[in-house]
Motif scaffolding. Structure first.
Motif, PDB file in Angstrom:
ATOM      1  N   TRP A 224       0.847  -1.185   0.000  1.00 38.17           N
ATOM      2  CA  TRP A 224       0.000   0.000   0.000  1.00 38.17           C
ATOM      3  C   TRP A 224       0.885   1.238   0.000  1.00 38.17           C
ATOM      4  O   TRP A 224       1.772   1.378   0.841  1.00 38.17           O
ATOM      5  CB  TRP A 224      -0.886  -0.022   1.239  1.00 38.17           C
ATOM      6  CG  TRP A 224      -2.144   0.789   1.099  1.00 38.17           C
ATOM      7  CD1 TRP A 224      -2.252   2.055   0.602  1.00 38.17           C
ATOM      8  CD2 TRP A 224      -3.461   0.397   1.474  1.00 38.17           C
ATOM      9  NE1 TRP A 224      -3.545   2.482   0.641  1.00 38.17           N
ATOM     10  CE2 TRP A 224      -4.318   1.487   1.170  1.00 38.17           C
ATOM     11  CE3 TRP A 224      -4.003  -0.753   2.037  1.00 38.17           C
ATOM     12  CZ2 TRP A 224      -5.689   1.445   1.427  1.00 38.17           C
ATOM     13  CZ3 TRP A 224      -5.360  -0.788   2.277  1.00 38.17           C
ATOM     14  CH2 TRP A 224      -6.189   0.299   1.980  1.00 38.17           C
ATOM     15  N   HIS A 225       0.633   2.145  -0.951  1.00 39.32           N
ATOM     16  CA  HIS A 225       1.396   3.392  -0.997  1.00 39.32           C
ATOM     17  C   HIS A 225       1.237   4.142   0.330  1.00 39.32           C
ATOM     18  O   HIS A 225       0.166   4.108   0.948  1.00 39.32           O
ATOM     19  CB  HIS A 225       0.921   4.268  -2.162  1.00 39.32           C
ATOM     20  CG  HIS A 225       1.784   5.466  -2.397  1.00 39.32           C
ATOM     21  ND1 HIS A 225       1.584   6.657  -1.726  1.00 39.32           N
ATOM     22  CD2 HIS A 225       2.857   5.667  -3.208  1.00 39.32           C
ATOM     23  CE1 HIS A 225       2.489   7.542  -2.125  1.00 39.32           C
ATOM     24  NE2 HIS A 225       3.275   6.964  -3.021  1.00 39.32           N
ATOM     25  N   PRO A 226       2.301   4.837   0.798  1.00 36.32           N
ATOM     26  CA  PRO A 226       2.239   5.485   2.110  1.00 36.32           C
ATOM     27  C   PRO A 226       1.074   6.444   2.309  1.00 36.32           C
ATOM     28  O   PRO A 226       0.596   6.596   3.437  1.00 36.32           O
ATOM     29  CB  PRO A 226       3.579   6.220   2.201  1.00 36.32           C
ATOM     30  CG  PRO A 226       4.500   5.407   1.359  1.00 36.32           C
ATOM     31  CD  PRO A 226       3.649   4.909   0.222  1.00 36.32           C
ATOM     32  N   TRP A 227       0.602   7.122   1.257  1.00 35.16           N
ATOM     33  CA  TRP A 227      -0.540   8.022   1.460  1.00 35.16           C
ATOM     34  C   TRP A 227      -1.554   8.007   0.318  1.00 35.16           C
ATOM     35  O   TRP A 227      -2.708   8.363   0.513  1.00 35.16           O
ATOM     36  CB  TRP A 227      -0.074   9.463   1.708  1.00 35.16           C
ATOM     37  CG  TRP A 227       0.569  10.142   0.529  1.00 35.16           C
ATOM     38  CD1 TRP A 227      -0.060  10.828  -0.474  1.00 35.16           C
ATOM     39  CD2 TRP A 227       1.975  10.194   0.222  1.00 35.16           C
ATOM     40  NE1 TRP A 227       0.855  11.316  -1.376  1.00 35.16           N
ATOM     41  CE2 TRP A 227       2.122  10.949  -0.973  1.00 35.16           C
ATOM     42  CE3 TRP A 227       3.119   9.717   0.840  1.00 35.16           C
ATOM     43  CZ2 TRP A 227       3.365  11.207  -1.554  1.00 35.16           C
ATOM     44  CZ3 TRP A 227       4.351   9.972   0.264  1.00 35.16           C
ATOM     45  CH2 TRP A 227       4.464  10.714  -0.914  1.00 35.16           C
ATOM     46  N   LEU A 228      -1.191   7.584  -0.855  1.00 36.14           N
ATOM     47  CA  LEU A 228      -2.135   7.549  -1.976  1.00 36.14           C
ATOM     48  C   LEU A 228      -3.045   6.324  -1.884  1.00 36.14           C
ATOM     49  O   LEU A 228      -2.687   5.304  -1.283  1.00 36.14           O
ATOM     50  CB  LEU A 228      -1.376   7.510  -3.303  1.00 36.14           C
ATOM     51  CG  LEU A 228      -0.529   8.735  -3.651  1.00 36.14           C
ATOM     52  CD1 LEU A 228       0.269   8.471  -4.921  1.00 36.14           C
ATOM     53  CD2 LEU A 228      -1.417   9.967  -3.827  1.00 36.14           C
ATOM     54  N   LYS A 229      -4.205   6.415  -2.503  1.00 36.01           N
ATOM     55  CA  LYS A 229      -5.119   5.276  -2.556  1.00 36.01           C
ATOM     56  C   LYS A 229      -4.702   4.389  -3.732  1.00 36.01           C
ATOM     57  O   LYS A 229      -5.409   4.211  -4.719  1.00 36.01           O
ATOM     58  CB  LYS A 229      -6.563   5.749  -2.655  1.00 36.01           C
ATOM     59  CG  LYS A 229      -6.994   6.534  -1.426  1.00 36.01           C
ATOM     60  CD  LYS A 229      -8.409   7.070  -1.527  1.00 36.01           C
ATOM     61  CE  LYS A 229      -9.436   5.993  -1.307  1.00 36.01           C
ATOM     62  NZ  LYS A 229     -10.816   6.553  -1.209  1.00 36.01           N
ATOM     63  N   LEU A 230      -3.519   3.833  -3.589  1.00 36.43           N
ATOM     64  CA  LEU A 230      -2.875   3.043  -4.627  1.00 36.43           C
ATOM     65  C   LEU A 230      -2.191   1.847  -3.967  1.00 36.43           C
ATOM     66  O   LEU A 230      -1.419   2.011  -3.026  1.00 36.43           O
ATOM     67  CB  LEU A 230      -1.842   3.896  -5.370  1.00 36.43           C
ATOM     68  CG  LEU A 230      -1.020   3.206  -6.456  1.00 36.43           C
ATOM     69  CD1 LEU A 230      -1.885   2.939  -7.688  1.00 36.43           C
ATOM     70  CD2 LEU A 230       0.185   4.068  -6.834  1.00 36.43           C
ATOM     71  N   THR A 332       2.047  12.534 -10.793  1.00 38.72           N
ATOM     72  CA  THR A 332       1.637  12.082 -12.126  1.00 38.72           C
ATOM     73  C   THR A 332       1.351  10.589 -12.194  1.00 38.72           C
ATOM     74  O   THR A 332       0.826  10.103 -13.204  1.00 38.72           O
ATOM     75  CB  THR A 332       2.735  12.408 -13.145  1.00 38.72           C
ATOM     76  OG1 THR A 332       3.928  11.663 -12.812  1.00 38.72           O
ATOM     77  CG2 THR A 332       3.048  13.903 -13.147  1.00 38.72           C
ATOM     78  N   PHE A 333       1.698   9.852 -11.140  1.00 36.41           N
ATOM     79  CA  PHE A 333       1.546   8.392 -11.090  1.00 36.41           C
ATOM     80  C   PHE A 333       2.438   7.695 -12.125  1.00 36.41           C
ATOM     81  O   PHE A 333       2.149   6.580 -12.547  1.00 36.41           O
ATOM     82  CB  PHE A 333       0.089   7.969 -11.296  1.00 36.41           C
ATOM     83  CG  PHE A 333      -0.754   8.017 -10.044  1.00 36.41           C
ATOM     84  CD1 PHE A 333      -0.684   9.113  -9.188  1.00 36.41           C
ATOM     85  CD2 PHE A 333      -1.615   6.989  -9.710  1.00 36.41           C
ATOM     86  CE1 PHE A 333      -1.456   9.177  -8.041  1.00 36.41           C
ATOM     87  CE2 PHE A 333      -2.393   7.042  -8.568  1.00 36.41           C
ATOM     88  CZ  PHE A 333      -2.317   8.140  -7.735  1.00 36.41           C
ATOM     89  N   GLU A 334       3.511   8.309 -12.520  1.00 37.97           N
ATOM     90  CA  GLU A 334       4.409   7.717 -13.499  1.00 37.97           C
ATOM     91  C   GLU A 334       5.532   6.944 -12.805  1.00 37.97           C
ATOM     92  O   GLU A 334       6.155   7.439 -11.866  1.00 37.97           O
ATOM     93  CB  GLU A 334       5.008   8.793 -14.398  1.00 37.97           C
ATOM     94  CG  GLU A 334       3.984   9.443 -15.327  1.00 37.97           C
ATOM     95  CD  GLU A 334       4.624  10.463 -16.244  1.00 37.97           C
ATOM     96  OE1 GLU A 334       5.811  10.783 -16.051  1.00 37.97           O
ATOM     97  OE2 GLU A 334       3.929  10.937 -17.161  1.00 37.97           O
ATOM     98  N   ARG A 512      -3.287   6.245 -13.552  1.00 35.13           N
ATOM     99  CA  ARG A 512      -3.722   7.647 -13.604  1.00 35.13           C
ATOM    100  C   ARG A 512      -4.018   8.140 -12.198  1.00 35.13           C
ATOM    101  O   ARG A 512      -4.562   7.392 -11.388  1.00 35.13           O
ATOM    102  CB  ARG A 512      -4.984   7.781 -14.460  1.00 35.13           C
ATOM    103  CG  ARG A 512      -4.790   7.397 -15.924  1.00 35.13           C
ATOM    104  CD  ARG A 512      -6.042   7.688 -16.712  1.00 35.13           C
ATOM    105  NE  ARG A 512      -7.158   6.829 -16.311  1.00 35.13           N
ATOM    106  CZ  ARG A 512      -8.414   7.007 -16.717  1.00 35.13           C
ATOM    107  NH1 ARG A 512      -8.719   8.033 -17.484  1.00 35.13           N
ATOM    108  NH2 ARG A 512      -9.350   6.175 -16.328  1.00 35.13           N
ATOM    109  N   PRO A 513      -3.672   9.389 -11.901  1.00 33.23           N
ATOM    110  CA  PRO A 513      -3.955   9.921 -10.566  1.00 33.23           C
ATOM    111  C   PRO A 513      -5.447  10.180 -10.382  1.00 33.23           C
ATOM    112  O   PRO A 513      -6.198  10.217 -11.358  1.00 33.23           O
ATOM    113  CB  PRO A 513      -3.148  11.215 -10.524  1.00 33.23           C
ATOM    114  CG  PRO A 513      -2.974  11.617 -11.938  1.00 33.23           C
ATOM    115  CD  PRO A 513      -2.923  10.344 -12.731  1.00 33.23           C
TER     116      PRO A 513
END
Length: 513
Positions: A224-230, A332-334, A512-513
């Motif tokens: 789980w990404h530290p803060w993004l919903k990713l 940018t989610f790149e 995509r963000p």
């Protein structure tokens, strides 16, 4: 519970029956054999009371904890109360609790060489979660994801697989994971009956069907990404071999595996790494959210007259996993291209100059990269081959200094048996890992203090109210994960969601963000 640290001057605390230490005894220059082994360990100031018993033949035992003017004396088993323990901890904070053990054989008492329990001023996260499973991994019955308060002995079930399936309609549950130790932001998988991925985020719970024609499988090992919903997952076509004579009783291997990213809000999945010659697994984020680590093994087919799964099974001891990383732009989610971090097949080139003994290490297979909260250290598990090191008796913990690039085996932590799954506490001062050191069959959680230089103190086993508990509890603790508090969603709520329909995912070319 939260401890009240009390400093009591000239106070003597005694266990039940006003137990007293013997006045006539013989001193021996040998440490006592106790279980669990708490001799000269370092513990956090908010850990539950450490209990132990004598692990050698004797008619009776008396043990004493002492710190300053405070003493706690117990007979048969050292089991201080919470109030007694809080007083000892409060007095010994930043110092040590002295321990004396007396054993009676016939009319003679023996006083063993005293030892210490060092009390660090560094606290530990209040909760730990893990999967409890029988050691054979054959039956799915009585399988739970559970949580334990480390400040006392309270344990509760997060989810029980028997709520949705039983026997022929069984359900496997695994791979619980949290965003930054937050119990309100978690995920876990359910396989087979009512299968799907459960994602809970600040009170919202959903079941996701991550299967898609454009990816190998549903998500498996999560990060789980530290803060993004990713969430980044590996997707794996996994097989198992069960051995009758090999000491490593089970071999788990992938025929194919890739790395994917899943956007929770958009419901979108994307392939990040899907080279057919690479077996990618175990993604892990750096704390700054700008680097993704993962493991990969290169596999070229040599015999196309048999199925690939047969060839991989026959050649599984040839698989060597290395650690890679990809840069990531959170705006940018790149993702950037892959870069090698540690090639375990040439491990000797990374060994620190000061660790000359480690220069004899043979090439191995490095998996489960975990980055310390300050971003400096990479903790991983190394064994001679493969990636499912929880079943490899030669598996050890290793540490890489990401500043200098030096690598060393954590000899101060490892045992003669399996050390496998591990994670960092949120303050970076503690690690927890699964170990089979007690009996070679059951994995149990062990904790070790980590200094700013990456040096660890002697690890200690998860405390229990009765020191003999783990010897009678026929379950393995797998995937120990620190948490800042308990999961408050009930098992019945999770079961209700799992029995419902799952949200599908959409495949896209890039995140995509």
């Amino acid at each position: 519970m939260k401890y009240r640290y009390l400093i009591l001057a000239a106070t003597l605390l005694l266990c039940a029956c006003t137990t007293k230490v013997p006045t006539a005894f013989t001193d021996v220059d040998a440490l006592p054999k106790i279980y669990p082994d708490y001799v000269d360990v370092t513990i956090p100031l908010n850990i539950a009371p450490l209990t132990f018993e004598l692990d050698e033949e004797a008619d009776a035992m008396i043990a004493r904890y002492a710190a300053g003017d405070i003493e706690v004396v117990c007979a048969d088993k050292m089991q201080p109360t919470f109030d007694e323990w809080a007083s000892l901890i409060g007095e010994a904070k930043g110092d040590a609790i002295k321990v004396d053990v007396f054993a009676q054989r016939g009319d003679q008492w023996t006083h063993y060489k005293p030892f210490s329990i060092f009390v660090s001023e560094d606290s530990i996260d209040s909760y730990l979660s893990y999967r409890l499973i029988p050691p054979s991994f054959v039956s799915y019955e009585a399988l739970t994801i559970s949580q334990r308060c480390l400040e006392n002995y309270d344990e509760s079930v997060i989810y029980d697989n028997m709520l949705c399936g039983f026997e022929n309609d069984g359900q496997c549950i695994n791979c619980h994971n949290y965003q930054q130790y937050n119990p309100d932001r978690m995920q876990f998988h359910a396989r087979q009956k009512n299968g799907g991925t459960i994602i809970a985020y600040d009170g919202d719970i959903k079941k996701v069907n991550m299967r898609n024609d454009s990816i190998l499988s549903a998500g498996v090992y999560p990060a789980w990404h530290p803060w993004l919903k990713l969430i980044v997952y590996s997707t794996d076509k996994t097989h198992q071999n069960f051995h009758t004579t090999d000491p490593n009783k089970i071999e788990v291997f992938d025929v194919e595996s890739d790395i994917i990213a899943y956007n929770i809000d958009r419901g979108e999945v994307t392939n990040l790494e899907n080279d057919s010659l690479e077996l990618e697994v175990f993604p892990a984020w750096a704390p700054d959210g700008k680097t993704l680590y993962y493991c990969s093994a290169h596999f070229n087919r040599q015999d196309t007259t048999i199925k690939k799964e047969q060839e991989v099974a026959r050649r599984c001891m040839d698989l060597r996993y290395n650690i890679f990383k990809k840069s990531f732009n959170p705006e940018t989610f790149e993702f950037g291209p892959s870069e090698a971090v540690l090639r375990a097949d040439t491990l000797r080139s990374y060994i620190a100059q000061s660790d000359s003994a480690n220069k004899t290490i043979a090439p191995g297979s490095a998996v489960l990269p975990r980055i310390s909260p300050d971003g400096r250290f990479l903790l991983f598990t190394l064994a001679s081959y493969g990636y499912f090191h929880i079943w490899h008796h030669d598996a050890d913990l290793w540490l890489m200094d990401l500043q200098s690039g030096a690598v060393r085996r954590l000899d101060e932590v490892n045992s003669d048996d399996t050390e496998s799954y591990h994670s960092w506490s949120s303050n970076g001062r503690w690690i927890v890992f699964s170990s089979r050191r007690d009996d070679g069959s059951f994995t149990r959680p062990f904790f070790a203090h980590v200094g700013p230089d990456g040096r660890c103190e002697k690890p200690f086993e998860l405390p229990t109210a009765d020191p003999n508990y783990h010897r009678q509890f026929l379950r393995c603790y797998n995937i120990p994960e620190f948490m800042r508090g308990p999961v408050t969603i009930t098992p019945q709520t999770f079961a209700k969601i799992l029995k419902g329909e799952a949200e599908p995912v959409t495949y896209v070319g890039k995140p995509r963000p």
